[in-house]
Design a protein around this motif. Sequence first.
Motif, PDB file in Angstrom:
ATOM      1  N   HIS A 191       0.790  -1.245   0.000  1.00 43.47           N
ATOM      2  CA  HIS A 191       0.000   0.000   0.000  1.00 43.47           C
ATOM      3  C   HIS A 191       0.827   1.302   0.000  1.00 43.47           C
ATOM      4  O   HIS A 191       0.897   2.004   1.020  1.00 43.47           O
ATOM      5  CB  HIS A 191      -0.982   0.031   1.161  1.00 43.47           C
ATOM      6  CG  HIS A 191      -0.460  -0.449   2.481  1.00 43.47           C
ATOM      7  ND1 HIS A 191       0.693   0.008   3.062  1.00 43.47           N
ATOM      8  CD2 HIS A 191      -0.967  -1.353   3.344  1.00 43.47           C
ATOM      9  CE1 HIS A 191       0.874  -0.579   4.222  1.00 43.47           C
ATOM     10  NE2 HIS A 191      -0.128  -1.413   4.410  1.00 43.47           N
ATOM     11  N   PRO A 192       1.416   1.674  -1.138  1.00 43.19           N
ATOM     12  CA  PRO A 192       2.219   2.906  -1.187  1.00 43.19           C
ATOM     13  C   PRO A 192       1.448   4.167  -0.828  1.00 43.19           C
ATOM     14  O   PRO A 192       2.055   5.177  -0.459  1.00 43.19           O
ATOM     15  CB  PRO A 192       2.723   2.952  -2.634  1.00 43.19           C
ATOM     16  CG  PRO A 192       1.821   2.051  -3.406  1.00 43.19           C
ATOM     17  CD  PRO A 192       1.407   0.973  -2.447  1.00 43.19           C
ATOM     18  N   ASP A 209      10.902  -7.279  -4.680  1.00 47.17           N
ATOM     19  CA  ASP A 209      10.562  -8.066  -5.874  1.00 47.17           C
ATOM     20  C   ASP A 209       9.311  -7.536  -6.547  1.00 47.17           C
ATOM     21  O   ASP A 209       9.070  -7.842  -7.719  1.00 47.17           O
ATOM     22  CB  ASP A 209      10.319  -9.532  -5.494  1.00 47.17           C
ATOM     23  CG  ASP A 209      11.543 -10.199  -4.900  1.00 47.17           C
ATOM     24  OD1 ASP A 209      12.604 -10.148  -5.538  1.00 47.17           O
ATOM     25  OD2 ASP A 209      11.429 -10.761  -3.789  1.00 47.17           O
ATOM     26  N   GLY A 210       8.492  -6.793  -5.784  1.00 44.11           N
ATOM     27  CA  GLY A 210       7.224  -6.375  -6.351  1.00 44.11           C
ATOM     28  C   GLY A 210       6.625  -5.187  -5.633  1.00 44.11           C
ATOM     29  O   GLY A 210       7.142  -4.701  -4.616  1.00 44.11           O
ATOM     30  N   LEU A 211       5.494  -4.715  -6.170  1.00 48.46           N
ATOM     31  CA  LEU A 211       4.785  -3.547  -5.647  1.00 48.46           C
ATOM     32  C   LEU A 211       3.290  -3.815  -5.705  1.00 48.46           C
ATOM     33  O   LEU A 211       2.770  -4.329  -6.699  1.00 48.46           O
ATOM     34  CB  LEU A 211       5.130  -2.314  -6.489  1.00 48.46           C
ATOM     35  CG  LEU A 211       4.424  -1.002  -6.148  1.00 48.46           C
ATOM     36  CD1 LEU A 211       4.763  -0.548  -4.731  1.00 48.46           C
ATOM     37  CD2 LEU A 211       4.818   0.087  -7.155  1.00 48.46           C
ATOM     38  N   GLU A 212       2.589  -3.473  -4.612  1.00 49.34           N
ATOM     39  CA  GLU A 212       1.137  -3.603  -4.568  1.00 49.34           C
ATOM     40  C   GLU A 212       0.520  -2.408  -5.303  1.00 49.34           C
ATOM     41  O   GLU A 212       0.152  -1.403  -4.697  1.00 49.34           O
ATOM     42  CB  GLU A 212       0.665  -3.663  -3.110  1.00 49.34           C
ATOM     43  CG  GLU A 212      -0.792  -4.056  -2.965  1.00 49.34           C
ATOM     44  CD  GLU A 212      -1.206  -4.234  -1.512  1.00 49.34           C
ATOM     45  OE1 GLU A 212      -1.945  -5.195  -1.231  1.00 49.34           O
ATOM     46  OE2 GLU A 212      -0.775  -3.421  -0.655  1.00 49.34           O
ATOM     47  N   CYS A 213       0.421  -2.541  -6.606  1.00 46.02           N
ATOM     48  CA  CYS A 213      -0.030  -1.421  -7.445  1.00 46.02           C
ATOM     49  C   CYS A 213      -1.528  -1.194  -7.359  1.00 46.02           C
ATOM     50  O   CYS A 213      -1.993  -0.060  -7.515  1.00 46.02           O
ATOM     51  CB  CYS A 213       0.352  -1.678  -8.902  1.00 46.02           C
ATOM     52  SG  CYS A 213       2.134  -1.716  -9.203  1.00 46.02           S
ATOM     53  N   LEU A 236       7.277  -7.423  -9.847  1.00 49.87           N
ATOM     54  CA  LEU A 236       6.002  -8.116  -9.831  1.00 49.87           C
ATOM     55  C   LEU A 236       4.913  -7.146  -9.375  1.00 49.87           C
ATOM     56  O   LEU A 236       5.167  -6.229  -8.584  1.00 49.87           O
ATOM     57  CB  LEU A 236       6.055  -9.301  -8.867  1.00 49.87           C
ATOM     58  CG  LEU A 236       7.062 -10.402  -9.186  1.00 49.87           C
ATOM     59  CD1 LEU A 236       7.131 -11.395  -8.033  1.00 49.87           C
ATOM     60  CD2 LEU A 236       6.705 -11.107 -10.482  1.00 49.87           C
ATOM     61  N   ILE A 237       3.704  -7.346  -9.864  1.00 52.81           N
ATOM     62  CA  ILE A 237       2.565  -6.483  -9.540  1.00 52.81           C
ATOM     63  C   ILE A 237       1.517  -7.316  -8.810  1.00 52.81           C
ATOM     64  O   ILE A 237       1.191  -8.429  -9.224  1.00 52.81           O
ATOM     65  CB  ILE A 237       1.975  -5.877 -10.821  1.00 52.81           C
ATOM     66  CG1 ILE A 237       2.963  -4.874 -11.435  1.00 52.81           C
ATOM     67  CG2 ILE A 237       0.624  -5.202 -10.549  1.00 52.81           C
ATOM     68  CD1 ILE A 237       2.596  -4.429 -12.841  1.00 52.81           C
ATOM     69  N   THR A 238       1.012  -6.775  -7.688  1.00 48.63           N
ATOM     70  CA  THR A 238      -0.026  -7.481  -6.930  1.00 48.63           C
ATOM     71  C   THR A 238      -1.217  -6.568  -6.680  1.00 48.63           C
ATOM     72  O   THR A 238      -1.161  -5.358  -6.921  1.00 48.63           O
ATOM     73  CB  THR A 238       0.511  -8.014  -5.588  1.00 48.63           C
ATOM     74  OG1 THR A 238       0.836  -6.908  -4.725  1.00 48.63           O
ATOM     75  CG2 THR A 238       1.740  -8.898  -5.796  1.00 48.63           C
TER      76      THR A 238
END
Length: 280
Positions: A191-192, A209-213, A236-238
């Motif tokens: 959650h940016p 490795d990834g970002l909660e987009c 990676l996108i979640t």
Amino acid sequence: MKLELHCHTTCSDGRLTPEELYHLAKKETLSYMALTDHDTVDGHFRMEELLKEGSFHYIPGIELTTSKNGESIHILGYFNSDSYKDPAFLTVLRELHEARNERIRKFIDNLKKHFDLTVDYDQMRRTNQGVLTRANLAREVHPLVPHMTYNEAFETYLDKKSPAYIPNIRLSVEDGISLLKKHGAKVVLAHPVIYKKNTLEDLLSYDFDGLECYYYLNDEALTEKSLKLAQEKNLLITAGSDYHGIPGDVKHGYLGSMTYDENHLTPFLSWYQEGPLYKK
């Protein structure tokens, strides 16, 4: 495809037990679900028997609390094997668990000192099975101030501006990432939208490795910015609602409610499908 990659149970600060969450996920016909309780993996052990039904694909996860510039930075860790059961990993989590509980004890002392609000820690411990957080404490405080909504009570008595506030003892971002990767997890910045003291660009300079987009509180501009950064950095996108099961909750979404471009989540799901936990 309907999925949920960020949600909580009573093993941390959610309202549903792991068993209740399982049945809700089944009712909502999720294809994939990741349970990501705060600083604990206890819920996964309780899910094991139910998961034999094979109703949906289950991804063991965790939301690890770290810190940078005096701000909580939450790291989602996901596992495609049973490496989360490593005794060394579980020992570290137990130590973090006790540090959180001690923080709540101090919070309770301050609530009495500054606001004359009395919360029974022992009773709270009996009725909350997992890691204690401010959300757990808010459930005890809210009935003491019935003229306030849950959110008003939280902001008045438990927010960082409150004289009762006690900061949490946290890992550094580097140590949190290292701990999770050491035990086989993919690490994703959660959650940016909530970070105020750290920029998204600065946080992504770490070895994520990834970002909660896709996140419940995002506006369209932040989602687009997040997707752009993730694609530029080959992350990676979640997607996650951060479901807590709290009635009238305005800070978190409902289980499986996120909309997203399925193509964006394919690399993450492909990674999971390469592991031994995935059942075709």
